[in-house]
Scaffold this motif. Structure first.
Motif, PDB file in Angstrom:
ATOM      1  N   ASP A  43      14.901 -34.030 -18.464  1.00 22.12           N
ATOM      2  CA  ASP A  43      15.706 -33.497 -18.337  1.00 22.12           C
ATOM      3  C   ASP A  43      15.788 -32.373 -17.055  1.00 22.12           C
ATOM      4  N   PRO A  44      16.767 -31.815 -16.645  1.00 21.97           N
ATOM      5  CA  PRO A  44      15.800 -30.265 -15.548  1.00 21.97           C
ATOM      6  C   PRO A  44      16.203 -29.571 -15.719  1.00 21.97           C
ATOM      7  N   GLY A  45      17.373 -29.323 -17.021  1.00 22.13           N
ATOM      8  CA  GLY A  45      17.575 -28.046 -17.656  1.00 22.13           C
ATOM      9  C   GLY A  45      16.578 -27.835 -18.333  1.00 22.13           C
ATOM     10  N   SER A  46      15.775 -29.043 -19.489  1.00 19.45           N
ATOM     11  CA  SER A  46      14.542 -28.896 -20.442  1.00 19.45           C
ATOM     12  C   SER A  46      13.387 -28.488 -19.561  1.00 19.45           C
ATOM     13  N   ARG A  47      13.130 -28.566 -18.623  1.00 21.07           N
ATOM     14  CA  ARG A  47      12.205 -28.397 -17.885  1.00 21.07           C
ATOM     15  C   ARG A  47      12.386 -27.089 -16.841  1.00 21.07           C
ATOM     16  N   PRO A 228      39.081  -5.066 -30.436  1.00 21.76           N
ATOM     17  CA  PRO A 228      38.441  -3.660 -30.145  1.00 21.76           C
ATOM     18  C   PRO A 228      37.393  -3.053 -29.999  1.00 21.76           C
ATOM     19  N   GLY A 229      36.129  -3.169 -29.299  1.00 18.92           N
ATOM     20  CA  GLY A 229      35.355  -2.414 -29.662  1.00 18.92           C
ATOM     21  C   GLY A 229      34.191  -3.606 -30.739  1.00 18.92           C
ATOM     22  N   ALA A 230      34.321  -4.441 -30.875  1.00 24.70           N
ATOM     23  CA  ALA A 230      33.301  -5.282 -31.133  1.00 24.70           C
ATOM     24  C   ALA A 230      31.694  -6.144 -30.157  1.00 24.70           C
ATOM     25  N   ALA A 231      30.964  -6.268 -30.908  1.00 21.32           N
ATOM     26  CA  ALA A 231      29.844  -6.846 -30.314  1.00 21.32           C
ATOM     27  C   ALA A 231      29.917  -8.022 -30.037  1.00 21.32           C
ATOM     28  N   VAL A 232      30.088  -9.087 -28.421  1.00 21.25           N
ATOM     29  CA  VAL A 232      30.093 -10.171 -28.746  1.00 21.25           C
ATOM     30  C   VAL A 232      28.851 -10.505 -27.890  1.00 21.25           C
ATOM     31  N   LEU A 233      28.309 -12.183 -28.583  1.00 25.10           N
ATOM     32  CA  LEU A 233      26.497 -12.302 -28.060  1.00 25.10           C
ATOM     33  C   LEU A 233      27.831 -13.660 -27.877  1.00 25.10           C
ATOM     34  N   ASP A 234      26.946 -13.944 -26.451  1.00 22.64           N
ATOM     35  CA  ASP A 234      27.178 -15.559 -25.602  1.00 22.64           C
ATOM     36  C   ASP A 234      26.244 -16.217 -25.505  1.00 22.64           C
ATOM     37  N   VAL A 235      25.821 -17.196 -26.955  1.00 24.25           N
ATOM     38  CA  VAL A 235      24.853 -18.256 -26.477  1.00 24.25           C
ATOM     39  C   VAL A 235      25.031 -19.087 -26.291  1.00 24.25           C
ATOM     40  N   GLY A 236      26.109 -19.880 -26.497  1.00 19.12           N
ATOM     41  CA  GLY A 236      26.025 -21.661 -25.797  1.00 19.12           C
ATOM     42  C   GLY A 236      25.909 -21.723 -24.008  1.00 19.12           C
ATOM     43  N   ILE A 237      25.513 -22.398 -23.466  1.00 17.43           N
ATOM     44  CA  ILE A 237      24.939 -23.094 -22.664  1.00 17.43           C
ATOM     45  C   ILE A 237      26.272 -24.101 -22.129  1.00 17.43           C
ATOM     46  N   THR A 238      27.106 -24.342 -21.289  1.00 11.90           N
ATOM     47  CA  THR A 238      27.455 -24.868 -20.828  1.00 11.90           C
ATOM     48  C   THR A 238      26.714 -25.342 -19.383  1.00 11.90           C
ATOM     49  N   ARG A 239      26.000 -26.559 -18.393  1.00 11.10           N
ATOM     50  CA  ARG A 239      25.938 -27.037 -17.206  1.00 11.10           C
ATOM     51  C   ARG A 239      26.635 -27.545 -16.175  1.00 11.10           C
ATOM     52  N   VAL A 240      27.446 -27.523 -15.020  1.00 14.40           N
ATOM     53  CA  VAL A 240      27.907 -27.806 -14.582  1.00 14.40           C
ATOM     54  C   VAL A 240      27.735 -27.784 -14.023  1.00 14.40           C
ATOM     55  N   VAL A 243      30.331 -27.769  -6.604  1.00 13.65           N
ATOM     56  CA  VAL A 243      30.873 -28.540  -6.143  1.00 13.65           C
ATOM     57  C   VAL A 243      30.576 -28.479  -4.614  1.00 13.65           C
ATOM     58  N   ASP A 244      30.995 -30.404  -4.391  1.00 12.55           N
ATOM     59  CA  ASP A 244      29.856 -30.253  -3.193  1.00 12.55           C
ATOM     60  C   ASP A 244      28.796 -30.336  -3.153  1.00 12.55           C
ATOM     61  N   GLY A 245      28.138 -30.955  -3.819  1.00 13.94           N
ATOM     62  CA  GLY A 245      26.092 -30.759  -4.197  1.00 13.94           C
ATOM     63  C   GLY A 245      25.531 -29.242  -3.901  1.00 13.94           C
ATOM     64  N   GLY A 246      26.806 -28.775  -4.218  1.00 13.40           N
ATOM     65  CA  GLY A 246      25.722 -27.193  -4.368  1.00 13.40           C
ATOM     66  C   GLY A 246      25.827 -27.026  -5.599  1.00 13.40           C
ATOM     67  N   LYS A 247      24.846 -25.595  -6.092  1.00 11.32           N
ATOM     68  CA  LYS A 247      24.024 -25.051  -6.852  1.00 11.32           C
ATOM     69  C   LYS A 247      24.774 -25.450  -8.643  1.00 11.32           C
ATOM     70  N   SER A 248      24.549 -25.818  -9.241  1.00 14.04           N
ATOM     71  CA  SER A 248      25.039 -26.143 -10.784  1.00 14.04           C
ATOM     72  C   SER A 248      24.775 -24.751 -10.840  1.00 14.04           C
ATOM     73  N   ARG A 249      26.133 -23.783 -12.083  1.00 12.33           N
ATOM     74  CA  ARG A 249      26.448 -23.149 -12.874  1.00 12.33           C
ATOM     75  C   ARG A 249      26.189 -23.378 -14.500  1.00 12.33           C
ATOM     76  N   LEU A 250      25.968 -21.702 -15.289  1.00 16.75           N
ATOM     77  CA  LEU A 250      26.030 -21.908 -16.220  1.00 16.75           C
ATOM     78  C   LEU A 250      27.845 -21.195 -16.481  1.00 16.75           C
ATOM     79  N   LEU A 251      28.262 -22.158 -17.744  1.00 23.27           N
ATOM     80  CA  LEU A 251      29.145 -20.910 -18.479  1.00 23.27           C
ATOM     81  C   LEU A 251      28.649 -21.021 -20.062  1.00 23.27           C
ATOM     82  N   GLY A 252      29.250 -19.776 -19.957  1.00 24.28           N
ATOM     83  CA  GLY A 252      28.811 -19.027 -21.680  1.00 24.28           C
ATOM     84  C   GLY A 252      30.475 -19.733 -22.506  1.00 24.28           C
ATOM     85  N   ASP A 253      30.285 -19.145 -23.631  1.00 24.58           N
ATOM     86  CA  ASP A 253      31.208 -19.515 -24.737  1.00 24.58           C
ATOM     87  C   ASP A 253      32.221 -18.691 -25.137  1.00 24.58           C
ATOM     88  N   VAL A 254      32.027 -17.612 -23.584  1.00 24.96           N
ATOM     89  CA  VAL A 254      32.698 -16.403 -23.867  1.00 24.96           C
ATOM     90  C   VAL A 254      33.686 -16.591 -23.013  1.00 24.96           C
TER      91      VAL A 254
END
Ligand SMILES: Nc1nc(=O)c2c([nH]1)NC[C@@H]1CN(c3ccc(C(=O)N[C@@H](CCC(=O)O)C(=O)O)cc3)C=[N+]21
Length: 294
Positions: A43-47, A228-240, A243-254
């Motif tokens: 798996d490329p992500g795991s590597r 307002p003012g809360a601390a938000v930690l974005d842990v989730g990762i979705t690899r997309v 487009v057109d064979g370009g670099k993959s991007r990471l999307l967070g949960d936030v």
């Protein structure tokens, strides 16, 4: 208002430089910490994650060994590799990169790790000690992502005691152990552990002083869900895929708009990910230090 960035790269770099000094002290006493990774499949992500862990080891001055098994490896092959790692003298700590390919029983494999070499803190004995260790007197490795989240909040002096924490996600590596960690004596937060069957998730999140999103649903947490003012930690990762064979991007949960409401925000990437890796190295260094006093 715009949130203060909880910079995981800068914080992990500071942590690693402290660890480097401790490794020098260990070596002077004849102890050489060594981390191994066991990766099954390609798996490329795991590597990528595994490569990052070896880079961190090199930076801190600890030896590292990489065991890569092909995707065709059987459960017997994985068990044999675990057995070798348990008996290796050079390997003082190791991890099994998760997820394992389908067909392997992850929990059964985690149980085979020597708890003293469990750099991830995911062996049942160490998870059990996390439950037992509410007085903080049992020294055992903590799961790396939860430990990294707490360390990141501490280094930015974000208050935790008595605060309302809403954890989104109940997975083994993040949500479930994080709930246990935040409610320990000393941290003393009030935790709500939410998941896919939670009724009115937005309502739960709105009450939180600290929000940890670890589900892998892109941009789930919207700006009008955040106090307002809360601390938000974005842990989730979705690899997309790009487009057109370009670099993959990471999307967070936030959702990015949360930055205009939150008081603190950990970006993704460059937030909790680098902290997770630093805490892995920290677990290996701590275990080596404890081997001196054991
Ligand atoms: N036994 C085990 N232990 C783990 O700790 C473990 C695991 N299996 N399986 C997968 C998850 C995920 N995880 C990450 C570690 C670092 C980054 C990280 O450093 N990310 C970079 C970006 C890297 C990129 O571009 O993909 C960042 O956030 O800046 C991300 C994710 C550890 N995990």
């Amino acid at each position: 208002m715009t949130a203060i960035t909880l910079d995981g790269v800068a914080t992990a770099t500071a942590l690693k430089s402290e660890l480097r000094d401790r490794v020098v002290a260990l070596r002077a006493q004849g102890v050489v910490p060594g981390l191994a990774t066991l990766l099954v499949g390609d798996d490329p992500g795991s590597r990528l994650y595994v490569a990052g862990k070896h880079k961190d080891c090199a930076e801190v001055g600890i030896e590292s060994l990489r065991i890569d098994l092909p995707g065709s490896a059987t459960s017997a092959d994985v068990r044999a590799a675990i057995k070798d790692l348990n008996s290796s003298r050079e390997v003082t700590g190791y991890i099994i990169q998760l997820p394992l390919p389908v067909g392997h029983n992850e929990n059964a494999m985690l149980e085979l790790i020597d708890p003293a070499k469990d750099a991830d803190g995911l062996h049942p004995t160490n998870l059990g000690r996390l439950v037992l260790g509410i007085e903080g007197n049992l020294r055992s490795p903590l799961p790396c992502t939860p430990a990294g989240i707490v360390e990141l909040l501490r280094r930015y002096s974000v208050p935790i005691v008595g605060q309302k924490v809403v954890v989104v996600g109940r997975g083994l590596t993040v949500g479930r152990p994080l709930g246990l960690l935040f409610t320990r004596k000393g941290l003393d937060a009030t935790v709500t552990l939410t998941h896919s069957r939670t009724v009115d998730l937005a309502g739960e999140v709105r009450r939180a002083d600290i929000v940890v999103a670890a589900v892998g649903v892109p941009h789930l947490i919207e700006a009008d869900w955040v106090k307002p003012g809360a601390a938000v930690l974005d842990v989730g990762i979705t690899r997309v895929a790009g487009v057109d064979g370009g670099k993959s991007r990471l999307l967070g949960d936030v959702h990015p708009d949360v930055a205009s409401v939150a008081g603190y925000l950990s970006p993704n990437p460059r937030g909790v990910g680098p902290m997770t890796r630093a805490m892995l190295v920290s677990n290996v260094v701590k275990a080596a230090e404890q081997s001196l006093t054991a």
